[in-house]
Design a protein around this motif. Sequence first.
Motif, PDB file in Angstrom:
ATOM      1  N   VAL A 115       0.850  -1.196   0.000  1.00 31.16           N
ATOM      2  CA  VAL A 115       0.000   0.000   0.000  1.00 31.16           C
ATOM      3  C   VAL A 115       0.884   1.243   0.000  1.00 31.16           C
ATOM      4  O   VAL A 115       0.645   2.200  -0.735  1.00 31.16           O
ATOM      5  CB  VAL A 115      -0.953  -0.004   1.214  1.00 31.16           C
ATOM      6  N   GLN A 121      -9.051  -5.847   8.577  1.00 27.41           N
ATOM      7  CA  GLN A 121      -8.847  -4.400   8.696  1.00 27.41           C
ATOM      8  C   GLN A 121      -8.035  -3.890   7.509  1.00 27.41           C
ATOM      9  O   GLN A 121      -8.386  -2.877   6.890  1.00 27.41           O
ATOM     10  CB  GLN A 121      -8.078  -4.077   9.982  1.00 27.41           C
ATOM     11  N   GLU A 122      -6.962  -4.580   7.222  1.00 35.23           N
ATOM     12  CA  GLU A 122      -6.096  -4.146   6.119  1.00 35.23           C
ATOM     13  C   GLU A 122      -6.847  -4.255   4.797  1.00 35.23           C
ATOM     14  O   GLU A 122      -6.707  -3.403   3.923  1.00 35.23           O
ATOM     15  CB  GLU A 122      -4.826  -4.997   6.066  1.00 35.23           C
ATOM     16  N   SER A 141     -10.005  -3.969   4.337  1.00 36.00           N
ATOM     17  CA  SER A 141     -10.959  -2.854   4.254  1.00 36.00           C
ATOM     18  C   SER A 141     -10.258  -1.611   3.731  1.00 36.00           C
ATOM     19  O   SER A 141     -10.765  -0.896   2.864  1.00 36.00           O
ATOM     20  CB  SER A 141     -11.563  -2.605   5.641  1.00 36.00           C
ATOM     21  N   ARG A 142      -9.092  -1.353   4.259  1.00 34.08           N
ATOM     22  CA  ARG A 142      -8.319  -0.183   3.822  1.00 34.08           C
ATOM     23  C   ARG A 142      -8.006  -0.266   2.330  1.00 34.08           C
ATOM     24  O   ARG A 142      -8.106   0.723   1.598  1.00 34.08           O
ATOM     25  CB  ARG A 142      -6.995  -0.117   4.585  1.00 34.08           C
ATOM     26  N   ALA A 169     -11.025   0.202   0.128  1.00 33.50           N
ATOM     27  CA  ALA A 169     -11.435   1.608   0.101  1.00 33.50           C
ATOM     28  C   ALA A 169     -10.566   2.393  -0.865  1.00 33.50           C
ATOM     29  O   ALA A 169     -11.054   3.201  -1.653  1.00 33.50           O
ATOM     30  CB  ALA A 169     -11.346   2.195   1.505  1.00 33.50           C
ATOM     31  N   ARG A 170      -9.275   2.141  -0.829  1.00 29.75           N
ATOM     32  CA  ARG A 170      -8.372   2.868  -1.716  1.00 29.75           C
ATOM     33  C   ARG A 170      -8.585   2.485  -3.183  1.00 29.75           C
ATOM     34  O   ARG A 170      -8.285   3.256  -4.080  1.00 29.75           O
ATOM     35  CB  ARG A 170      -6.922   2.609  -1.329  1.00 29.75           C
ATOM     36  N   ALA A 215     -15.195  -2.492   1.184  1.00 29.28           N
ATOM     37  CA  ALA A 215     -14.516  -1.935   2.352  1.00 29.28           C
ATOM     38  C   ALA A 215     -15.462  -1.918   3.547  1.00 29.28           C
ATOM     39  O   ALA A 215     -15.095  -2.291   4.663  1.00 29.28           O
ATOM     40  CB  ALA A 215     -14.014  -0.525   2.057  1.00 29.28           C
ATOM     41  N   ALA A 227     -15.232  -3.872   7.137  1.00 27.16           N
ATOM     42  CA  ALA A 227     -15.286  -3.101   8.381  1.00 27.16           C
ATOM     43  C   ALA A 227     -16.403  -3.613   9.283  1.00 27.16           C
ATOM     44  O   ALA A 227     -16.246  -3.705  10.510  1.00 27.16           O
ATOM     45  CB  ALA A 227     -15.487  -1.614   8.079  1.00 27.16           C
TER      46      ALA A 227
END
Lengths: 549, 539
Positions: free
Chosen positions: B481, B508-509, B511-512, B515-516, B523, B527
């Motif tokens: 990332v 969690q990762e 989801s990040r 999202a990006r 995402a 979450a």
Amino acid sequence: MTRVICFLAWQAAVVAPVQPRFADIASKAGLNDVIVSGGMPKRYVLEVNGSGACWLDFDRDGYQDLYLVNGATLAQLQGKAVRNTTNHLYRNNGKGGFIDVTAKAGMPGTGWGFGCIAADYDNDGNTDLLITQFGPNVLYRNIGNGTFADVTGKANVGGGAVWHAGAAFSDYDLDGDLDLFVPGYLDFDSKNPILKNCEYRGVKVQACGPLGYRGAPDSLYRNNGDGTFTDVTRQSGVLDAKLYFGFQAVFEDFDNDGWPDLFVGNDSNPNYLYRNNRDGTFTENGIASGVALSGDGKELSSMGIAVADYDHDGWMDLFVTTFAGDNYVLFHNDGDGFFSDVSYPSGIGEPTVPYLGWAAMFLDFDNDGHPDLFCANGHVFPEVDGKLTETFRQPQQLFRNLGAGKFRDVSAATGIAKLPAQSARGGSVADFDNDGDMDIIVSVMDGKPMLLENRGGHASGNWLRIVLQGTRANRMGIGARVKVKTGGLTQTAGLRAGESYLSSNDPRLHFGLGTAVEADVEVVWPGGGIQRVRSVAANREIVVRQPEK
Amino acid sequence: MIDVRCIGIATALFVGICCQVRAQLPEDPVAQAEILIGQEQFAKAEQVLMTARRQQPDNMEALYRLGYVQFRQRKLAAAKQSFSAVIAAAPPAYFSRYFLGRISLLEENAAEAIRWLEPVAASKEAVFDAAVQLSGAYAQMGQLPKAASTLQAAIPRSPWDGALYFRLGQIQQRMGQAGMARESFAASNRLKSANRDDVERLMEVSAALRKGEFAAAFAAGGGVEARQPADPGALVALGILYGNAGLDPHALSAFEAAAQLDPKLFDAHLNRGLAHLKRGNLTAAIEALTVAGKLLPQSVETNRALGLALVMAKRYADAQTPLEQALRADPAQQRLGLMLATAYLRTGSAAKALPLLRRLTAQEAEDPSALLLLIDAQTASEDFHGALQTARLARRRFPNAAEPAMAEAQQLVRLGQYQSARPIWELALGLKPDSMEAELGLADCLQKAGEHDQALAHYQIAARGRGTVLGAKVGMARSLVALKRLDEARAVLEEALGGNSGSILLRQELSRVYARLGRSDLAAEQARLVDQMRSAGSP
């Protein structure tokens, strides 16, 4: 020719690199009242969180006055003792000192105070003050004649019997007036408090929390424009159904879409980042955006929050102070409101691990154009003294922004490390003496505050101070985005009300210009409209008033 | 080597010499001497042997027998000289050492006797009653625990020898171990009244096993087992012989039979417990040793074995009492202490483990186990600075071991000192190049320094390790990332999720990353799952 050389020599002398230093002049300035927070020993979590400090020019004389919130004792809260302390409004006398005008102004607070935010909620041109308390909040409306009126009831922002923490004002719906968000911390029964006995790293302590308690709810109040507010918490999507332990909130436009988003720092729970949906509602996006937890996926004990575009990429970054043993976290905004934890690569991670942080402020203390970072530190457990390497009273820290995303601890070089260790809590920045550099107020738990005068910052680099006056937007211009361009550097700042820890910064935006002698200024007003002022000379304060149309 | 033929009975002390009666003395002086010794004509035997010595100075058999007859005549100085000469010429000469030990005891020099007898008792040779003599020497020096353990070590070699049990009982009595002494005396009595045939069969089994003649051993042993009714004590002795020879199933069978015949026979339960433990049958071992422990609570061996079995079965709470009792009786036992400390740590009792481990680590050790456990205990107590100091001590004491270096690096990381941890991880990797843990640790330090390309390389290696794969995949994703290689980050995380669907960290990762990548729906879903898992208390 000689004149030119003399001028150049003078110019060089003016802007020659000077190492700014800080000195505590609180006592000399008349700030001699002790900030109470339950007293010693610390038996309950209520007693260890301290209180805040706010700058506001309440009398519109051009000098920032100071409001220090005071706590109380449990006995006073329970009615078993008479409260003999109040909050304090100190009027700046313009000569480096302050005079306590609390009684005259009529704003002593009504209970155990925690946070304060200074903002002109009714757009009448006078800065008002909200005090968050253990129990109902107090909204003091600035009458304009040096006095304030308690309009809490009329405004409907009391919030009931909740432990309220670090609030923030902003115009989230862009209707021209300031709305209010107040986080709730935890449900503490002050009438029948339960004495807990816990262990912290093998040391028996009592004032443990917040885990083991039920959280308290957050609240969002929409300003109705008539001096009243409406609780819109549920319908706006910021309900905090999980009842996290909210400590401090900050409004800022993190995704640069022109609408203020809301970051809530929660203690020992994931943080919230509410994205403004531009329709009066928010969507919580903390995990996906990368700010709910640390980069290692750990829940943070988020205490204080500072916001700035520290690396000048046009996106507002976040800094959060945390508990001892965890590094403070610098979240870099990678764009569009997605963040990465850059605590360690930035150089901030490792030096902050041993400390327990509270107030946090970005400030360009040396006027070189890069926002630096100040952290107020202090432990919660006095019992650690002599038993662990951590101490109850701790040194404060100042990190200089070196540019290129790096910071260096300059606490020693700037005299910050020489200050007596304290159990510090709230704090904020202001150029209280209007000499062109940023000073710092720190609220000390169970002690006298520290007023850290910046000596030499104004001589270290040129500066520019911008006062915003909204017309169609809220009067203070809260939520505006200001860009200052000098040569190849574009600095971006946002005006916020409510930040750091339980505190409010100087509402005038200060920019260090380094050796630049003029700058171009661009203001993006909340709700739209861009205003530009070109070639503004350095070392002055300018007022940018929003056009009426 | 001196060849000794033995036909004596269990109570014989000096089983070493054949008895032959002949009408006339043979010409060979050694053979002559043997006959005269058998007739206890020691003076005449001495003369024959001295003549033989003059004629054949290199004849060690003659010299040894000369020493023996001198010893029997209490010509101690001369005997010492003779035996010493045998040792010098034909070491190790355990039998000669044995007699020198006996002479030292007669001269009331127990310390010297110990020096002569220790190597004899430690050897695999059956040298008269060397263990008994050595035990006596220890007892004279006041070293009662050593006196006891010498006899206990000798019993498996001669489990039919009631005298060993008797002597052991005496020592245990002196040590205040009344219960143990009673049991030893009881065993001695059982063996004294043992059937003579059984004793002879046991000796046959012993002799056959020594020669590797298993068929003969089983045949003789079968006779003991077939007796009606079988003698439980003899069965235990038989089991001990089988066990010493590595014939564990046969040993176990004998012990089980003895226990069935006499449910109150401590030795039967102890030995069957030990046999089950040796075979890894933890449940059966625990059952048998628990019975033994109830019969004789003071038995150090039972407590030690039961503690070990419970630790191996991960019943750490149950293991603590027997281990504590065993350690009280034998505080110098490092391994016992380490087992008990482990049991404390696994049950969250770091506070109990700490003083024990501090004591253990004050002693010199051959490996860093005790120090590493102390680090664990200090970490569990959140004394991270203390743990770091201990790790540094471990590294000083064991500079060539990777584990202390890794422990130091881990503590530095715990204290947030990634910069300082990095060279220590590199050192650990140099000491143990295949350590996935060190690869992962180094990768994390590189990531913290913002060196994402280098971090990736080490994460990729660490991802091969079963215990490090999750941390490595998450780390890889984070670095990807940071390098804006979002699709690769997504692929890594989605693939890792296959085997780790319960990992909050992974989700969690993910989801990040979603999202990006603009996949806000995915995402949000991740979450939501993270929230659910947190509420449910997932790790």
